[in-house]
Structure formats: C-alpha cells, structure tokens
Design an enzyme around this catalytic site. Structure first.
Site, mmCIF file in Angstrom:
data_model
loop_
_atom_site.group_PDB
_atom_site.id
_atom_site.type_symbol
_atom_site.label_atom_id
_atom_site.label_comp_id
_atom_site.label_asym_id
_atom_site.label_seq_id
_atom_site.Cartn_x
_atom_site.Cartn_y
_atom_site.Cartn_z
ATOM 1 N N ASP A 182 8.670 2.895 33.789
ATOM 2 C CA ASP A 182 9.196 3.088 35.138
ATOM 3 C C ASP A 182 9.784 1.774 35.631
ATOM 4 O OD1 ASP A 182 8.776 5.785 35.691
ATOM 5 O OD2 ASP A 182 6.650 5.460 36.090
ATOM 6 N N ARG A 228 15.968 11.606 24.417
ATOM 7 C CA ARG A 228 16.372 12.764 25.184
ATOM 8 C C ARG A 228 17.378 12.281 26.217
ATOM 9 N NH1 ARG A 228 14.301 15.072 29.518
ATOM 10 N NH2 ARG A 228 12.717 13.480 29.762
ATOM 11 N N ARG A 238 -5.692 16.670 40.851
ATOM 12 C CA ARG A 238 -6.582 16.368 41.985
ATOM 13 C C ARG A 238 -7.350 17.601 42.457
ATOM 14 N NH1 ARG A 238 -1.801 13.910 44.477
ATOM 15 N NH2 ARG A 238 -1.648 11.767 43.734
ATOM 16 N N ARG A 288 14.962 20.856 37.154
ATOM 17 C CA ARG A 288 14.694 20.643 38.577
ATOM 18 C C ARG A 288 15.987 20.486 39.359
ATOM 19 N NH1 ARG A 288 11.571 14.804 37.599
ATOM 20 N NH2 ARG A 288 13.178 13.915 36.290
ATOM 21 N N TYR A 309 8.536 4.306 27.498
ATOM 22 C CA TYR A 309 8.783 5.081 28.710
ATOM 23 C C TYR A 309 8.371 4.211 29.909
ATOM 24 C CZ TYR A 309 8.653 9.753 31.034
ATOM 25 O OH TYR A 309 8.873 10.855 31.818
ATOM 26 N N GLU A 328 19.331 19.339 37.054
ATOM 27 C CA GLU A 328 19.093 18.456 35.904
ATOM 28 C C GLU A 328 18.794 19.291 34.662
ATOM 29 O OE1 GLU A 328 16.549 15.047 36.863
ATOM 30 O OE2 GLU A 328 15.583 15.330 34.923
ATOM 31 N N ARG A 367 0.868 10.997 32.845
ATOM 32 C CA ARG A 367 1.647 10.441 33.964
ATOM 33 C C ARG A 367 1.355 11.209 35.254
ATOM 34 N NH1 ARG A 367 6.444 7.625 33.104
ATOM 35 N NH2 ARG A 367 7.645 8.932 34.526
HETATM 36 P P1 FAD Z 1 18.239 0.571 32.022
HETATM 37 O O1 FAD Z 1 18.181 0.822 33.469
HETATM 38 O O2 FAD Z 1 18.456 1.709 31.104
HETATM 39 O O3 FAD Z 1 19.382 -0.507 31.774
HETATM 40 C C1 FAD Z 1 19.884 -0.798 30.497
HETATM 41 C C2 FAD Z 1 21.344 -1.181 30.662
HETATM 42 O O4 FAD Z 1 21.810 -1.680 29.411
HETATM 43 C C3 FAD Z 1 22.244 -0.022 31.021
HETATM 44 O O5 FAD Z 1 22.967 -0.320 32.187
HETATM 45 C C4 FAD Z 1 23.149 0.146 29.815
HETATM 46 O O6 FAD Z 1 24.463 0.574 30.150
HETATM 47 C C5 FAD Z 1 23.159 -1.264 29.254
HETATM 48 N N1 FAD Z 1 23.480 -1.314 27.823
HETATM 49 C C6 FAD Z 1 22.912 -0.590 26.829
HETATM 50 N N2 FAD Z 1 23.480 -0.908 25.656
HETATM 51 C C7 FAD Z 1 24.407 -1.854 25.909
HETATM 52 C C8 FAD Z 1 25.334 -2.569 25.096
HETATM 53 N N3 FAD Z 1 25.394 -2.394 23.751
HETATM 54 N N4 FAD Z 1 26.153 -3.468 25.695
HETATM 55 C C9 FAD Z 1 26.107 -3.660 27.048
HETATM 56 N N5 FAD Z 1 25.261 -3.013 27.862
HETATM 57 C C10 FAD Z 1 24.419 -2.119 27.300
HETATM 58 N N6 FAD Z 1 11.566 4.860 37.195
HETATM 59 C C11 FAD Z 1 10.799 4.883 38.307
HETATM 60 O O7 FAD Z 1 10.099 3.912 38.575
HETATM 61 N N7 FAD Z 1 10.821 5.956 39.164
HETATM 62 C C12 FAD Z 1 11.591 7.042 38.931
HETATM 63 O O8 FAD Z 1 11.586 7.991 39.726
HETATM 64 C C13 FAD Z 1 12.388 7.061 37.760
HETATM 65 N N8 FAD Z 1 13.172 8.120 37.483
HETATM 66 C C14 FAD Z 1 13.944 8.099 36.371
HETATM 67 C C15 FAD Z 1 14.762 9.179 36.115
HETATM 68 C C16 FAD Z 1 15.580 9.180 35.009
HETATM 69 C C17 FAD Z 1 16.453 10.367 34.759
HETATM 70 C C18 FAD Z 1 15.565 8.075 34.118
HETATM 71 C C19 FAD Z 1 16.444 8.058 32.912
HETATM 72 C C20 FAD Z 1 14.761 6.996 34.376
HETATM 73 C C21 FAD Z 1 13.929 6.993 35.487
HETATM 74 N N9 FAD Z 1 13.119 5.909 35.782
HETATM 75 C C22 FAD Z 1 12.352 5.918 36.906
HETATM 76 C C23 FAD Z 1 13.059 4.757 34.882
HETATM 77 C C24 FAD Z 1 14.010 3.659 35.259
HETATM 78 O O9 FAD Z 1 15.336 4.121 35.177
HETATM 79 C C25 FAD Z 1 13.762 2.526 34.271
HETATM 80 O O10 FAD Z 1 12.464 2.045 34.371
HETATM 81 C C26 FAD Z 1 14.646 1.369 34.481
HETATM 82 O O11 FAD Z 1 15.968 1.794 34.536
HETATM 83 C C27 FAD Z 1 14.433 0.439 33.330
HETATM 84 O O12 FAD Z 1 15.351 -0.588 33.401
HETATM 85 P P2 FAD Z 1 15.900 -1.220 32.076
HETATM 86 O O13 FAD Z 1 16.576 -2.463 32.497
HETATM 87 O O14 FAD Z 1 14.853 -1.308 31.057
HETATM 88 O O15 FAD Z 1 16.925 -0.147 31.477
HETATM 89 N N1 UDP Z 2 5.641 18.143 33.800
HETATM 90 C C1 UDP Z 2 5.513 19.507 33.728
HETATM 91 N N2 UDP Z 2 5.790 20.258 34.839
HETATM 92 C C2 UDP Z 2 6.204 19.719 36.009
HETATM 93 C C3 UDP Z 2 6.343 18.324 36.071
HETATM 94 C C4 UDP Z 2 6.058 17.562 34.944
HETATM 95 O O1 UDP Z 2 5.173 20.033 32.686
HETATM 96 O O2 UDP Z 2 6.447 20.460 36.976
HETATM 97 C C5 UDP Z 2 5.310 17.350 32.596
HETATM 98 C C6 UDP Z 2 6.520 17.124 31.683
HETATM 99 O O3 UDP Z 2 6.072 17.133 30.354
HETATM 100 C C7 UDP Z 2 6.970 15.731 32.068
HETATM 101 C C8 UDP Z 2 5.642 15.047 32.362
HETATM 102 O O4 UDP Z 2 4.856 16.065 32.977
HETATM 103 O O5 UDP Z 2 7.660 15.105 31.032
HETATM 104 C C9 UDP Z 2 5.768 13.857 33.287
HETATM 105 O O6 UDP Z 2 6.419 14.284 34.484
HETATM 106 P P1 UDP Z 2 7.263 13.288 35.361
HETATM 107 O O7 UDP Z 2 7.657 13.971 36.599
HETATM 108 O O8 UDP Z 2 6.500 12.042 35.437
HETATM 109 O O9 UDP Z 2 8.543 13.059 34.466
HETATM 110 P P2 UDP Z 2 9.843 12.182 34.785
HETATM 111 O O10 UDP Z 2 9.685 11.541 36.116
HETATM 112 O O11 UDP Z 2 9.875 11.191 33.696
HETATM 113 O O12 UDP Z 2 10.947 13.149 34.709
#
Ligand code: FAD
Ligand code: UDP
Length: 432
Positions: free
Chosen positions: A358, A253, A179, A284, A356, A308, A175
């Site tokens: 985005d 996780r 560079r 972070r 996983y 976090e 991911r």
């Molecule tokens: P979700 O957003 O997880 O939505 C699923 C929904 O289903 C939730 O609201 C949940 O409450 C609901 N649900 C689950 N079970 C039930 C049930 N039994 N009944 C009713 N409702 C239910 N993506 C990026 O592009 N850039 C980022 O920087 C980025 N950062 C992230 C950081 C974190 C900490 C996390 C966890 C994710 C991150 N993502 C990021 C990923 C992004 O959150 C997901 O791609 C996106 O949320 C996926 O949407 P989804 O609809 O699949 O799932």
């Molecule tokens: N990672 C790392 N050090 C950093 C940033 C990322 O080792 O400073 C590794 C870590 O294993 C992480 C992966 O690179 O799970 C992908 O990072 P990313 O920032 O994409 O993770 P996310 O946005 O899902 O938290």
C-alpha cells in the site's frame, strides 16, 4: 550525466527517495518516468466535465498506523477526516463490507449477539483446523466460515485475481478485518484521510526542488546504458522487465477502468460498491464525489463513476497486482539472486520487489531504504550491505571517493521488506 542519483519511476517509493536524498543530503536527483505524469498509480486529476477529482489508476485511500510515515506525509499535505466504508451487493441485496456483525445479521437474517455470531462462525469454519490454512480459500473459511466465504469472497476473489482461491496465498484475505461488532470501517489503522487538495498536489510538492529533475515520457530502457555503472540507480519498475524476463514472466494482474459521467448528483450513495456475484463482470464501482463530501463546489446534477474490471496482465499492460502463485515465488527467488548480483542498483516499490504494498508501506519502505542504505552510502562511506559477488568493480560514489559498492535493496537479507513497517499485516493490524 550530471546527477548523483537516478530514480526510475515517480510513484511514492521513487519520490520519497528523491525527496529524502535531495533535502537531507543535497544530492542532485534525476527521476525518470515513462508516463506523461508523476505519481505512479496514486496519480489523480480533475475529470474535465465536472471538476470531480478522479484517481486514474483506481481509488486510493490513505491509511497507516505508522507514526513516522504519517508525520512524513503531513509535511507535504493536509488530510481530510475521510474514513473508508464499503458495501457489497450479493444476489440483489446490499451488505456492509468488510465482514462484521452487521453483515452476519443481515446475511443470516437474525439479530445475532457477538457471542452468538462467534459460535455460529466457529461451527461453520470447523472444517479447517486452526493454523492449517495454506491457501486463500482455507484461510477465508477458517476466518468467516464457508457460507459467508461462498457469498462474499469466492466470486469476488475469482473475478479480481482470475485465479482459483485455492491457488492464491492466504495473506491476500488477511488484508480484510473480520469484526464481531457493528464497526464497518474498512481499515483498522490509527491514521486515515484523503489529501485535502488531491494526490497530485501532494506528490508535486514532494519533488518541487531545484535539485530534482523529473523527465516524463522517458523509459528507463532509453537511458539504461548511460546510467548503469556511472550513477547509483533506484529502480521501481517491474523486476522481471529489468532482467528482460530472463527467468520467465512474474504473474501480474491488471485492471481496466470504465469511466462514465452520469446526469445525477448521486449514483450509489457511497464511494465504493463491491459486486460479489460472479456473473457481474466488474468487481466494483467507485463514485468519486463521495471521497470528498467537504468539496461543496462539486456539481449537484452530475457525478462520475468508474467500473473496475480485472484480468491477467500481458506484456504492454500496466502490471498492478503481483499474483504470487507458487510458480511466481520460484521465479521471484531467481530474480532476487539476479538483483543481488546487480551492482549499483537498488530495487524498490511495489513493482521492483513484486510485493503487494500500500502507499504507506511504499513510503515506509523508501524511508527505511534511505536511512539504512542510501544515507550511509552517500554520507558515511559505509557499505550498504555485503554484495554477493566480488568480481564487479565498485560503483564510483557520487559525492565522495571511497564508498563500498552499492548493493541491492532486495539482497539476501531483504531488509526493507522484512521491516514491520512494510509487513502485509500492517494494513489491518490483525483480526479482532
Ligand atoms: P507505482 O506507483 O506503481 O510507481 C511506479 C512508477 O514507475 C510508475 O509511475 C511507472 O510508470 C514507472 N515505471 C515503471 N517502469 C518504468 C520504466 N521502465 N521506465 C520509467 N518509468 C517506469 N494503496 C493504498 O495505500 N491505498 C489504496 O486504496 C490503494 N489502492 C490501489 C488501487 C489500485 C488499483 C492499485 C494498482 C494500487 C493501489 N494502492 C493503494 C497501492 C499504491 O498504488 C502503491 O502502494 C503505490 O503506488 C506504490 O508506489 P510505487 O512507487 O511502489 O509504485
Ligand atoms: N475481497 C473479497 N470480497 C470483497 C472485498 C475483498 O473477496 O468484497 C478479497 C479479494 O480477494 C481481495 C482481498 O479481499 O483481493 C483484499 O481486498 P482489498 O479491498 O484489500 O483489495 P484491493 O484494495 O487491493 O483491491
């Protein structure tokens, strides 16, 4: 129940399905969400003391190279020109992340040219034969050599995944770009930005339609018997929970977030600071004001930060990241077989496919599911794909009378997930 389709979960996957089915096909869609708000993990809200927009479930940065997803997203929000840049602290010094020529020069204390840096990393990664990396540690060492891996990846990854990097799949580390230039952008994607008036405003506009009913604070379990068999269901909750953990728990996780308002206009001078040392308990710190430097109404004497912490999810925790060990993958196969047999239910999204994804991948996958499965099913009377089992009665179609049974999105061909739009490497488009 007087609806044509039920969507479980109001994240980007579920809302894209609801939006498309209503606006393109005129269907009545019920969205069921167990949380008290829509948006899934992308939900954001103003912090009450400061008005600074915070991302409750972790910082979300939007980026994509998929023109179709970008065009679709822009129907419901404008984007700022934000470009994500991250720094990391290791043993009391600050380095740019992802690893680039700046990180290498700083770490090795030398003014390396790109060619010199390549030669050095080739030497330091020689222990792994090209193409031979089978786990995260080997992959990382093959890309950046052992010293940089030990400094910036091993401790951080262990904290983030609570799993030894030798037991994690290599894809996680791909991911991140590597560079041999001083370019320190976190993403390589063509399009990037943050929604001008926030994620929640964007998500609300997607479902602002009289034919979409959103039921908050409602768990699928409460409506399950009423819905299954009588209306097609798109399920975006955890795959193992749907089957009551019959094949065992899939490893997830979760994260704990520690939010703090501080009496300073700037705590760390950048949106995200990673902490690479394994003796620092958090991974972070996010400082939300820096995501929107254009918002001149933010207070200058206060800031909001969020530490976090990562840990294994127990039942009842929010499952954020699929861990994907070999054991998980074996269980996933069992769940996929069960999903293939589940008539009338499409499984999608990050939780529903144990992938996983985005945001742009979740949206891209939902658009593909709509075009390849739902539109043909509802409009053209076509089967979605052959169902494995033939002993179920076909699900009655919502708006016509002679559809084939609805079969699952993660059926044997796993179509939406094998699509290039949803491939893991979409995030960085390969290494430079
Ligand atoms: P979700 O957003 O997880 O939505 C699923 C929904 O289903 C939730 O609201 C949940 O409450 C609901 N649900 C689950 N079970 C039930 C049930 N039994 N009944 C009713 N409702 C239910 N993506 C990026 O592009 N850039 C980022 O920087 C980025 N950062 C992230 C950081 C974190 C900490 C996390 C966890 C994710 C991150 N993502 C990021 C990923 C992004 O959150 C997901 O791609 C996106 O949320 C996926 O949407 P989804 O609809 O699949 O799932
Ligand atoms: N990672 C790392 N050090 C950093 C940033 C990322 O080792 O400073 C590794 C870590 O294993 C992480 C992966 O690179 O799970 C992908 O990072 P990313 O920032 O994409 O993770 P996310 O946005 O899902 O938290």
């Amino acid at each position: 129940m007087n609806v044509d389709l039920a969507v479980v979960g109001s994240g980007f996957f579920g809302l894209t399905i609801a939006e498309r089915c209503t606006r393109e096909l005129g269907l009545r869609v019920l969205v069921i969400e167990r949380r008290p708000h829509i948006g899934g993990n992308a939900y954001s809200e103003p912090e009450p003391q400061t008005g600074i927009e915070i991302h409750r479930y972790g910082a979300h940065l939007f980026h994509t190279s998929n023109a179709r997803v970008w065009e679709y997203a822009n129907r419901y929000t404008g984007f700022t020109g934000y470009q994500h840049r991250v720094f990391t602290i290791y043993k009391g010094r600050v380095y740019p992340m992802p690893i680039n020529l700046g990180t290498m020069c700083e770490y090795f204390g030398a003014a390396l040219s790109p060619d010199e840096a390549r030669a050095l990393i080739a030497e330091q990664s020689a222990e792994i034969e090209p193409g031979q990396a089978v786990n995260l540690e080997q992959k990382a060492v093959s890309l950046i050599g052992r010293p940089l891996y030990e400094a910036f990846i091993r401790g951080y990854t262990y904290k983030q995944w609570q799993t030894d990097p030798v037991d994690l799949p290599p894809e996680i580390i791909t991911r991140l770009p590597v560079r041999y230039t001083f370019d320190n952008r976190y993403f390589n994607d063509t399009f990037e930005g943050l929604p001008v008036d926030g994620y929640t405003a964007w998500l609300e506009r997607m479902v602002d339609h009289p034919k979409i009913e959103v039921r908050l604070n409602t768990d699928f379990a409460c409506l399950r018997s009423e819905l299954l068999g009588s209306v097609p269901v798109v399920y975006t909750g955890p795959l193992d929970a749907y089957f009551d953990y019959a094949a065992g728990d899939l490893g997830w996780r979760t994260l704990d977030f520690d939010l703090e308002v501080l009496p300073t206009g700037d705590f760390q001078g950048t949106p995200v600071m990673n902490y690479a040392d394994s003796d620092v308990p958090f991974t972070r710190i996010h400082e939300f004001r820096h995501f929107h430097p254009e918002r001149d109404w933010y207070p200058t004497d206060k800031t909001v930060i969020m530490r976090e912490y990562a840990r294994f999810a127990e039942h009842g925790d929010e499952p954020y990241y699929p861990i994907n060990t070999a054991e998980d993958r074996a269980r996933l196969l069992a769940y996929r077989e069960m999903a293939d047999r589940e008539q009338g239910v499409l499984f999608g999204g990050r939780l529903g496919t144990y992938k996983y994804l985005d945001m742009h991948m979740a949206i891209g996958s939902a658009l593909t599911t709509f075009e390849n499965r739902l539109r043909p099913f509802f409009k053209d009377h076509a089967p979605l794909s052959p169902a494995i089992s033939t002993d179920h009665a076909p699900l009655s179609p919502a708006i016509s009378t002679d559809h084939a049974p609805l079969s699952p999105a993660i059926s044997t061909d796993h179509a939406p997930l094998n699509n290039p739009e949803t491939a893991l490497t979409d995030r960085n488009g390969g290494h430079e």
